[in-house]
Structure formats: C-alpha cells, structure tokens
Design a protein around this motif. Structure first.
Motif, PDB file in Angstrom:
ATOM      1  N   ALA A   1       1.044   3.963  -3.127  1.00 34.97           N
ATOM      2  CA  ALA A   1       0.901   5.446  -2.817  1.00 34.97           C
ATOM      3  C   ALA A   1       1.854   6.485  -3.333  1.00 34.97           C
TER       4      ALA A   1
ATOM      5  N   GLY B   1       0.844  -1.215  -0.029  1.00 31.75           N
ATOM      6  CA  GLY B   1       0.088   0.121   0.066  1.00 31.75           C
ATOM      7  C   GLY B   1       0.718   1.461   0.126  1.00 31.75           C
ATOM      8  N   ALA B   2       1.913   1.272   0.859  1.00 28.27           N
ATOM      9  CA  ALA B   2       2.586   2.405   0.945  1.00 28.27           C
ATOM     10  C   ALA B   2       3.638   2.590  -0.347  1.00 28.27           C
TER      11      ALA B   2
ATOM     12  N   SER C   1      -2.599  -1.695  -9.458  1.00 23.16           N
ATOM     13  CA  SER C   1      -1.587  -0.948  -8.910  1.00 23.16           C
ATOM     14  C   SER C   1      -0.939  -0.139 -10.214  1.00 23.16           C
TER      15      SER C   1
ATOM     16  N   LEU D   1       1.983   8.923  -6.223  1.00 21.29           N
ATOM     17  CA  LEU D   1       2.048  10.693  -5.914  1.00 21.29           C
ATOM     18  C   LEU D   1       3.357  11.270  -6.829  1.00 21.29           C
TER      19      LEU D   1
ATOM     20  N   SER E   1      -1.857   8.059 -13.609  1.00 23.14           N
ATOM     21  CA  SER E   1      -1.436   9.242 -13.115  1.00 23.14           C
ATOM     22  C   SER E   1      -0.722  10.080 -14.067  1.00 23.14           C
TER      23      SER E   1
END
Length: 490
Positions: free
Chosen positions: A24, A20-21, A145, A28, A152
């Motif tokens: 994320a 998850g980290a 993912s 970003l 993005s």
C-alpha cells in the motif's frame, strides 16, 4: 485486521515485514510521483502569463521534467542496487518535495524549471518500489503487488488530471504544487516508518563516467524528439542533437561493455527476455500516450468543427479518470494470468486489448461515453501489459540488478511516450481544418494518430511473441553475469 508478520524470504527480508502495508505504501508513493505527469497540464495555456515568459520558454517547465526523469531513473536504480533501494526511494521523495516547494514559491521561469527538474529526478520511485517488493515480499504476493506498482505509473497520471483541473479552476495555481509537496511528505513518512531496507546489495563503485555518457546521449535524444516540431525536424539544432545522441550512446555502449561494474549491464540487457520486453515497453509507452494526446483535444475542441465536443478541462479529467481505476483493477487479473500462463501471455493479451481499444476509438469518437469506453478498454490493456513487464524483467536478471533493470524498463516506456508526442504533433500539425481563421487538427488527423496507437500495440504484440515460452512466475534470483557479486547487509 493488520497483516501478520511473515518469515524471511529467499531475498533476506525481515521477519517484521507486513506485506499489505508495504504494498500500500509503495503504491501510494508510485501514484504520488506519477501525478507529476499531469500536474501542470491544466495550466499549460496560462503558464506564459504566470511565469512572464514566452510560450516556447514556458514549455521548458514540461520538458525539464522529462529530461531529468530520463537521466535520474537508471542512475537511481543502480544506486539503489548498490547502496539500498529504500534509501534511494527516500532520496527521490525528498527531491519531489523540494521540487514541489520550489515551484509553489516561484513566480518566474527559472525557479519553475528548476523545481520541475527536481520533480523529474524522483521518477525512479516506481522501479525502486518494484525492486523492494522482489526482495521483501513472499512469492505468493509478488506477482499481484508488482503488477499494482507498475500500473501506478498510469494510475497517478489518470487520477491526477481531474484533481489538478479542479484545483486550477478553483484556487491559485501554486496550490497544485503545495498539494504535491504535501503528498510527497506523507509518502516519505510512510516509507520511512513501514518499508524495510532491502538486504540485497551489490556494493562496488558507481560508474560515474557511464552515467555522464548516458546522460549526454539520452538528453540529446529526448530533447531532439520533444523540441523537433518547434525547431524544425530539418534544422541544424535538431539534426545536431540526433547526431550527438547516436555518437554518445554508441560510445557509451562500448565503454559499458569494457567496464567491470557498469551503470547498465548491457550483457544482461541483451538477453532475449529482457531485450524484447524493453522493446515492447517502448511500443506500449507510445500506445498509452497516443490516447492521452487525442482524447483531451477531441473533448475540448469547439462543436463547430463537427467532431469536437466543446467540454472543459475538468470534464477531460473526469472522462480519463476511470482509465486509472481500470488499470488498478486489472493488476490482480494480470497477476492471475501471469501465474497460470506466464507473463508473456499476459503481455500479448494486453497488446491485443489496446489494439482493439484504438480500433473502437476510430469509429466511436462522437460522444463523451464513447471516449470513456475506449479509454477504459485501452487502460485495461495497458494494465495487463504493465503488470507483466516487471515479471518478465525480474525473471531474467539477478536480484543484485533488480532496481537497475526495472529502471531501464521504465525509461523505455518514457522514450515511447516521447516518440508518441512527437509523431502526434507532426500528424496533427499537418492535417488541419480552418475555423475562424485558426488552423485546428482535423478529424482525419486524430484518426491517423489513433491508427498509429493501434499499430504500436500490434508491434508490441509481435515483439512479445519473440519472448521465451512460458516460464514460472516466481522471480527467483538469476545468477549474476558480470560485476561484483551481491552482498547481504544487516
């Protein structure tokens, strides 16, 4: 509750990886870099005044980013495969911060162009992030993912426009670049602290001659496409650059085929799944950017034209921002379809949705809510497609070539956007109406560009139909075709 550590994957990821980290932070970083696409749009009309330069010279602040990104993306991808994807991602973010700082401190044309070029050199963050995910994440998390990371590219551009417009309206224009520098520092710190280095590397020697040859060909091609309207499509400069691009790229291709460790493995690129995914990516890049060229102008043209809506740049940003949110929301849906039906179906579905969105825009362009609706529909289609592309690419290339292959795919999308800009520029310059002694793009001109966007989506659908039939969504490494074997470090 934080994610529980996962066991090592087949790619050799560390047991301390927190999926998850990692997702994320990489998302970003991708959004931060994609913000550079729209960062200067609100201040483009004032750039000649800010930089004490002519309009044609100030336009290099935009062109420099495009050219630098085109060269840096495949080079950084190959270096990532060789020496570490996280390492090259960090280098890219450093270049982004440095470029932003140079722009923030500049009041002249030359430092602005240098800074914008440095920002363009960071463009490989998204394909590098996708490649890190392949190496580090468990298979069940990979499709969603990578879809989010790929999306993005559009999310940052869509969300960045209203933010940049707000900052430009209320603060000194240098604040735009201090903000991007700050975001880059945050992304760098998070990547440094939370993203592991991949254990999959190829080693070997870097193909410097191949990199130089590719740079000459790509810069010549994109410079001719982006400046052709200003210089004249039949001018000696434009035709000379096109000729140089053809000669350089053909010679580069022959050289790469005879090099033991090429910058781009053209034999892998020629595989049907990779080839048609890249061709469809060019069409999708065109289709996505055509809307970005039409909607802002429709919103800002005076109401006296009969079709302009007379709104501010901030309104333009707010109208287009939902598209980025829709793209992000479509990432898990794209992953679900990819898992159940295969990425080919996901890509073709996205093409159909984009074509429908452009069809709607041709008949619904008279109200602000019309444009919000069609931008969200087109954004949904692009989200589907951008989610499928990494799965298609990584399902056909060995793990040791992941970053290079994803970087090439990102470059193909950029070529599509450059062609869209050139085509739209020609159509809107030729199809005009007169208002107060000024020539403005006509309503039929906008509809012609929208029709081209729909046609590009249909072309992407046809190209995707040539992809191999459904294959599992798992992205297990494919045996290497050429070059040095992959080695594990750490």
């Amino acid at each position: 509750m934080p994610d529980a550590p996962v066991r090592p994957t087949a790619a050799g990821s560390s047991a301390s990886v927190r999926p998850g980290a990692v997702v994320a932070v990489l998302a970003l970083a991708g959004i931060t870099v994609s913000l550079m696409q729209t960062l200067v749009i609100p201040i483009v009309p004032e750039l000649p005044v800010y930089l004490h330069a002519s309009a044609s010279d100030a336009a290099w602040a935009v062109t420099a980013t495009l050219l630098a990104a085109a060269v840096a993306t495949p080079v950084a991808g190959r270096l990532g495969d060789m020496f570490g994807k996280r390492r090259m991602l960090l280098v890219s973010l450093v270049l982004l911060v440095a470029g932003s700082a140079v722009c923030a401190l500049s009041d002249g044309l030359v430092p602005m162009i240098v800074g914008r070029a440095l920002q363009g050199l960071a463009a490989a963050v998204v394909p590098l992030g996708i490649s890190i995910m392949r190496d580090e994440l468990p298979p069940e998390k990979l499709a969603g993912s990578t879809a989010l990371m790929s999306a993005s590219l559009g999310v940052g551009g869509a969300l960045g426009l209203p933010a940049a417009a707000f900052l430009a309206d209320h603060y000194d224009w240098h604040v735009l670049f201090w903000t991007s520098a700050s975001l880059g520092v945050v992304a760098f710190a998070l990547v440094l602290g939370l993203v592991p280095e991949s254990a999959v590397r190829t080693g070997g020697r870097f193909d410097l001659a191949g990199a130089l040859g590719m740079a000459v060909g790509l810069v010549s091609l994109l410079l001719a496409v982006s400046k052709g309207a200003d210089w004249g499509w039949g001018s000696g400069s434009t035709l000379g650059l096109f000729a140089l691009a053809v000669v350089a790229l053909v010679a580069w291709g022959f050289f790469e085929l005879r090099t033991a460790q090429p910058l781009v493995d053209l034999r892998t690129t020629a595989r049907r799944q990779v080839l048609f995914t890249n061709l469809a990516s060019i069409a999708f890049g065109f289709a996505m950017f055509a809307m970005s060229l039409v909607l802002p102008q429709l919103l800002q043209l005076p109401t006296q034209t009969g079709y302009g809506l007379g709104r501010s740049m901030l309104t333009v940003g707010l109208v287009m921002a939902p598209q980025g949110l829709v793209m992000m929301a479509m990432a898990p849906v794209s992953a679900m379809i990819t898992k159940s039906r295969g990425p080919k179906v996901t890509l073709m579905t996205g093409a159909v949705i984009v074509a429908v969105g452009y069809g709607l825009d041709i008949v619904l362009m008279s109200e602000v809510w019309h444009l919000i609706l069609v931008s969200c529909v087109i954004g949904a289609g692009v989200g589907f497609a951008y989610g499928a592309m990494p799965a298609l690419i990584m399902g056909a290339v060995p793990a040791s070539e992941t970053a290079a292959a994803n970087s090439l795919n990102t470059l193909m999308r950029s070529i599509g956007t450059s062609v869209a800009s050139a085509v739209a520029g020609v159509l809107l310059a030729q199809m005009t109406v007169s208002l107060g002694g000024h020539a403005l793009p006509s309503e039929n001109g906008f509809k012609a560009v929208l029709a081209c966007g729909a046609g590009a989506a249909v072309l992407a659908f046809l190209l995707a139909s040539f992809l191999p039939r459904h294959r599992p969504a798992g992205l297990a490494p494919v045996p290497a075709a050429t070059g040095a074997p992959a080695e594990r470090v750490g």
